[in-house]
Design a protein around this motif. Structure first.
Motif, PDB file in Angstrom:
ATOM      1  N   SER B  44       0.844  -1.186   0.000  1.00  0.00           N
ATOM      2  CA  SER B  44       0.000   0.000   0.000  1.00  0.00           C
ATOM      3  C   SER B  44       0.876   1.232   0.000  1.00  0.00           C
ATOM      4  O   SER B  44       2.036   1.170   0.395  1.00  0.00           O
ATOM      5  N   ALA B  45       0.322   2.317  -0.465  1.00  0.00           N
ATOM      6  CA  ALA B  45       1.109   3.547  -0.569  1.00  0.00           C
ATOM      7  C   ALA B  45       0.167   4.732  -0.654  1.00  0.00           C
ATOM      8  O   ALA B  45      -1.005   4.597  -1.008  1.00  0.00           O
ATOM      9  N   GLU B  46       0.690   5.888  -0.325  1.00  0.00           N
ATOM     10  CA  GLU B  46      -0.086   7.123  -0.450  1.00  0.00           C
ATOM     11  C   GLU B  46      -0.008   7.576  -1.902  1.00  0.00           C
ATOM     12  O   GLU B  46       0.796   8.411  -2.273  1.00  0.00           O
ATOM     13  N   LEU B  47      -0.859   7.009  -2.717  1.00  0.00           N
ATOM     14  CA  LEU B  47      -0.766   7.205  -4.158  1.00  0.00           C
ATOM     15  C   LEU B  47      -1.359   8.513  -4.633  1.00  0.00           C
ATOM     16  O   LEU B  47      -1.078   8.959  -5.733  1.00  0.00           O
ATOM     17  N   THR B  48      -2.227   9.096  -3.822  1.00  0.00           N
ATOM     18  CA  THR B  48      -2.925  10.285  -4.303  1.00  0.00           C
ATOM     19  C   THR B  48      -2.493  11.522  -3.523  1.00  0.00           C
ATOM     20  O   THR B  48      -1.738  12.340  -4.012  1.00  0.00           O
ATOM     21  N   LEU B  49      -2.961  11.631  -2.292  1.00  0.00           N
ATOM     22  CA  LEU B  49      -2.651  12.787  -1.459  1.00  0.00           C
ATOM     23  C   LEU B  49      -2.020  12.312  -0.164  1.00  0.00           C
ATOM     24  O   LEU B  49      -2.196  11.162   0.227  1.00  0.00           O
ATOM     25  N   PRO B  50      -1.317  13.221   0.531  1.00  0.00           N
ATOM     26  CA  PRO B  50      -0.710  12.810   1.798  1.00  0.00           C
ATOM     27  C   PRO B  50      -1.774  12.311   2.780  1.00  0.00           C
ATOM     28  O   PRO B  50      -2.825  12.929   2.922  1.00  0.00           O
ATOM     29  N   GLY B  51      -1.479  11.191   3.405  1.00  0.00           N
ATOM     30  CA  GLY B  51      -2.397  10.665   4.409  1.00  0.00           C
ATOM     31  C   GLY B  51      -3.486   9.768   3.858  1.00  0.00           C
ATOM     32  O   GLY B  51      -4.259   9.210   4.622  1.00  0.00           O
ATOM     33  N   PHE B  52      -3.557   9.622   2.550  1.00  0.00           N
ATOM     34  CA  PHE B  52      -4.549   8.728   1.941  1.00  0.00           C
ATOM     35  C   PHE B  52      -3.812   7.450   1.512  1.00  0.00           C
ATOM     36  O   PHE B  52      -3.017   7.482   0.570  1.00  0.00           O
ATOM     37  N   VAL B  53      -4.087   6.366   2.217  1.00  0.00           N
ATOM     38  CA  VAL B  53      -3.361   5.121   1.952  1.00  0.00           C
ATOM     39  C   VAL B  53      -4.195   4.211   1.050  1.00  0.00           C
ATOM     40  O   VAL B  53      -5.338   3.882   1.377  1.00  0.00           O
ATOM     41  N   SER B 383      -8.299   4.648   9.488  1.00  0.00           N
ATOM     42  CA  SER B 383      -6.914   5.124   9.500  1.00  0.00           C
ATOM     43  C   SER B 383      -6.354   5.305   8.094  1.00  0.00           C
ATOM     44  O   SER B 383      -5.254   5.818   7.916  1.00  0.00           O
ATOM     45  N   ARG B 384      -7.106   4.876   7.072  1.00  0.00           N
ATOM     46  CA  ARG B 384      -6.598   4.984   5.704  1.00  0.00           C
ATOM     47  C   ARG B 384      -6.656   6.407   5.137  1.00  0.00           C
ATOM     48  O   ARG B 384      -6.178   6.655   4.034  1.00  0.00           O
ATOM     49  N   ALA B 385      -7.310   7.319   5.840  1.00  0.00           N
ATOM     50  CA  ALA B 385      -7.421   8.690   5.325  1.00  0.00           C
ATOM     51  C   ALA B 385      -7.469   9.660   6.494  1.00  0.00           C
ATOM     52  O   ALA B 385      -7.783   9.262   7.624  1.00  0.00           O
ATOM     53  N   PRO B 386      -7.158  10.928   6.239  1.00  0.00           N
ATOM     54  CA  PRO B 386      -7.300  11.911   7.317  1.00  0.00           C
ATOM     55  C   PRO B 386      -8.751  11.939   7.822  1.00  0.00           C
ATOM     56  O   PRO B 386      -9.659  11.536   7.099  1.00  0.00           O
ATOM     57  N   PRO B 387      -8.947  12.407   9.045  1.00  0.00           N
ATOM     58  CA  PRO B 387     -10.287  12.381   9.637  1.00  0.00           C
ATOM     59  C   PRO B 387     -11.345  12.980   8.706  1.00  0.00           C
ATOM     60  O   PRO B 387     -11.136  14.054   8.145  1.00  0.00           O
TER      61      PRO B 387
END
Lengths: 206, 523
Positions: B44-53, B383-387
């Motif tokens: 898995s990786a933050e492929l789009t924006l920071p904090g989006f896994v 936890s896969r994305a910011p709140p």
């Protein structure tokens, strides 16, 4: 002549919290193994080290910023070095490992194996602190001096070819991931938001 | 004496599972990975924006939670912080006209949902659930049994002994096409559309024999156990595997491409890396797909001609296409508000639409309305994305690796480089027809087309994310080839693992586990 790893091992203690821009290839593989950190940013475009490093150095003026580069990469984008000479970032340390070949693409000789002198180039472009080192001891003392004084510094280290594998398969899908982690590293060590529009990210997800 | 007891080529999860068992038994293990990242198709990786896994490939990893490797290393996985999460909303199918049919973990709720389209189907569903519950304890362990083997035979016999009727029903499922499987049981297209996509997750068009197994097993276990994701990203499993392997003394080297497997006097003796370095080992485990292993890492001259010919015909399935989305808010599905909670929402049309998609994919045409798996991961794992933000993924089964045309006649591009964007737009339109707020909710997207999949991981030949078709001629005792389904190869000391070997694709580490048992028994 010495290897990159021999040199870098001697100065590892200086790198706590230091963002490092690293040219991809064996140099990245070695550095990432020596100091695994989100503070390592892979320069996938050959020669972008001076430009990206300059940007980071200007944005974080109170923090030492290091570029681990290669002779082939510097030759590919010398105008970046000229801009460093123009902007005079005091906190930038540009280390160029000069093995005189494009190691990752079959060891084609670069201009430094003929007549080019990168120290003279840097000096000519306005970087006063430009030095050549050929031993691990000299490398260590020059890097320590660079960390202890205002720059910009430009250190050309005459190094041997890698002993191991010099190929590098970049995980392309992780490029963006590397950028996001690097940004988060910077925000963490700086203890502040670097971009107004930055999304409120958690410190660690994995 | 060689420096290593075993060199493992490739660091996918099967390779790492194998490394775990061997290292625990005291073997000196070196894992060599060509890429800068380990994990193969489990990353898995933050492929789009920071904090989006985002999970790059595998995301529904519940099989791992019930695998022997997880059981045998449970304390180590716990210490590494690995957690599996699921919710009461496993999967649903969004139907034309803004309707949907949902499968909950709750059986009564699911039966009520199905009864709304057909009372008979609800009864048939209950019967199918009964069959699964009766037989699963017997047949699920088959996936972690060598094939063929006396143990597998004993298990099958045990199944027959326990309930001849159930065994007979299972036998028919193993051979059935997905269409026959659902048509035999259900009357309503809606009910059928719940299970058909599960066969298509592999590469089973509606009329391919053997596909019913996947519809039955994945559909029913998803219903009863829920779909599970790894907390923090599928890569958390990979990270845990790495941590455990290192703690057991195994070595892992990334960016280390093996160029060839050295063979001396008919026996694998070591590997040669791209940079020329050679490493000796008593045994080589190749977690490398057959196409790259035989005739690639192992030169043709070392292989019996008949084997070379047969393995050369190993068939890969059609490709996958993925759109990763960072979302500002959950999707608002027309069909029902709670659809946003479901881990998987399938969009597949009816059986004939899937058949058309399959034929188009094989013929090189971009499907007009492909089977879409919309994964909504954040309701299960926030936890896969910011709140307050979300990740979702549109996973397309299937597309052609090489484009010869467009079934809809709208996309002229014949290269994925040019076709990826317009094709992604088509997919977004299909989803937006069901969830109208889709486009306005997108913060960022990342399109991954077949060539990029293969470039990222060459084992996913042509963008086939399960490393080879799972049709009956390449599954069970025939994966990858009849006579070579137990991880050995014609070269002494060289073994295969990975999704191209039994029990095939999916995140269960079955192949790595079974190979490790074989190796430990031999020495």
């Amino acid at each position: 002549m010495f290897t990159r790893v021999e040199g870098l091992k001697r100065v590892l203690d200086l790198f706590d919290g230091v963002p490092v821009m690293v040219t991809v290839g064996a140099c990245w593989v070695e550095w990432d193994a020596l100091r695994p950190s989100d503070g390592n940013f892979a320069l996938k475009t050959l020669g972008s080290g001076s430009s990206v490093g300059l940007g980071v150095a200007l944005a974080l003026p109170k923090r030492k910023v290091v570029i681990l580069d290669g002779d082939g990469a510097v030759l590919m984008n010398m105008n970046g070095v000229a801009t460093v000479g123009q902007m005079q970032p005091k906190n930038l340390i540009h280390i160029v490992f000069d093995n005189k070949v494009y190691e990752a693409s079959g060891c084609i000789r670069t201009a430094t194996s003929f007549n080019a002198d990168l120290v003279a180039v840097a000096k000519g472009l306005g970087i006063k602190s430009a030095h050549r080192v050929a031993t691990p001891e000299a490398f260590e003392s020059q890097v320590r001096a660079a960390f202890a004084s205002d720059g910009p510094h430009f250190i050309v280290a005459e190094t041997k070819l890698s002993e191991g594998d010099s190929t590098f398969a970049y995980a392309r899908l992780e490029e963006t991931d590397n950028k996001h982690r690097f940004m988060r590293f910077l925000e963490k060590v700086e203890g502040r938001k670097l971009r107004e529009d930055a999304i409120d990210v958690k410190t660690s997800l994995r | 004496m060689a420096a290593f007891d075993a060199v493992i080529v490739g660091a996918g999860h099967n390779a790492l599972v194998c490394a775990l068992y061997l290292a625990k038994a005291g073997r000196r293990i070196l894992v060599l990975e060509r890429s800068a990242e380990i994990g193969g198709a489990l990353r898995s990786a933050e492929l789009t924006l920071p904090g989006f896994v985002h999970d790059l490939y595998a995301t529904n990893v519940g099989q791992f939670a019930v695998s022997p490797a997880y059981r045998d290393f449970a304390p180590e996985f716990a210490a590494a912080g690995l957690e599996f999460l699921s919710n009461p909303y496993p999967y649903a199918t969004a139907l034309d006209g803004g309707r949907a049919i949902r499968v909950y973990k709750d059986q009564a709720l699911t039966e009520r949902e199905i009864a709304a389209v057909s009372a008979d189907d609800a009864a048939a569903w209950r019967e199918l659930v009964g069959l699964f519950k009766r037989t699963a304890p017997q047949f699920l362990p088959l996936f972690f049994t060598p094939m063929p083997s006396a143990a597998a035979l004993l298990r099958a016999a045990g199944l027959l002994g326990a309930s001849p009727r159930s065994a007979w029903a299972l036998r028919r499922i193993v051979k059935d096409t997905p269409r026959a499987f659902v048509d035999r049981r259900f009357a309503a297209d809606e009910t059928k559309a719940l299970l058909m996509p599960w066969a298509y997750h592999m590469d089973f068009g509606p009329d391919v024999p053997g596909g019913a197994t996947f519809a039955f097993v994945a559909g029913l276990s998803g219903h009863l156990r829920g779909l599970s994701v790894a907390k923090g990203g599928a890569g958390a499993i990979t990270s845990a595997l790495r941590r455990i392997a290192l703690s057991l003394g195994a070595q892992i080297r990334t960016s280390s491409e093996v160029k060839s497997i050295r063979i001396e006097r008919g026996r694998a003796a070591g590997v040669t890396l791209a940079g020329g370095e050679t490493i000796d080992a008593d045994c080589i485990v190749a977690s490398v797909t057959p196409k790259l292993l035989f005739g690639g890492l192992v030169a043709d001259e070392h292989l019996p001609p008949a084997f070379r010919r047969r393995i050369g015909a190993y068939r890969y399935g059609p490709a996958t296409f993925v759109v990763h989305l960072a979302l500002d808010r959950p999707l608002e599905w027309r069909a029902a508000a709670d659809l946003a909670q479901f881990n998987y929402v399938h969009l597949c049309g009816g059986t004939d639409d899937i058949a058309r998609t399959y034929a188009d994919s094989l013929a090189g045409r971009l499907p007009e309305r492909p089977v879409l798996v919309v994964s909504q991961t954040t309701p299960v794992d926030p936890s896969r994305a910011p709140p307050g933000k979300h990740v979702a993924r549109i996973h397309v089964r299937t597309v052609p690796s090489v484009i010869a045309g467009d079934a809809a006649g709208a996309i002229d591009a014949r290269s994925w480089k040019d076709a990826a964007e317009p094709y992604a737009e088509r997919l977004l339109d299909l989803v937006a027809a069901q969830a109208p707020n889709l486009r306005s909710a997108i913060l960022a997207r990342r399109i991954v087309a077949p060539p990029e999949i293969e470039l990222d991981n060459p084992n996913l030949v042509g963008g086939d994310c399960v490393s080879g078709s799972h049709h009956l001629d390449q599954n069970f005792a025939r994966r990858p080839l009849r006579g070579w389904s137990r991880y050995a190869t014609p070269i002494r000391g060289l073994y295969m693992t990975g999704a191209a070997t039994w029990p095939g694709g999916g995140v269960h580490g079955g192949s790595g586990y079974l190979l490790a048992q074989t190796l430990l028994r031999r020495s």
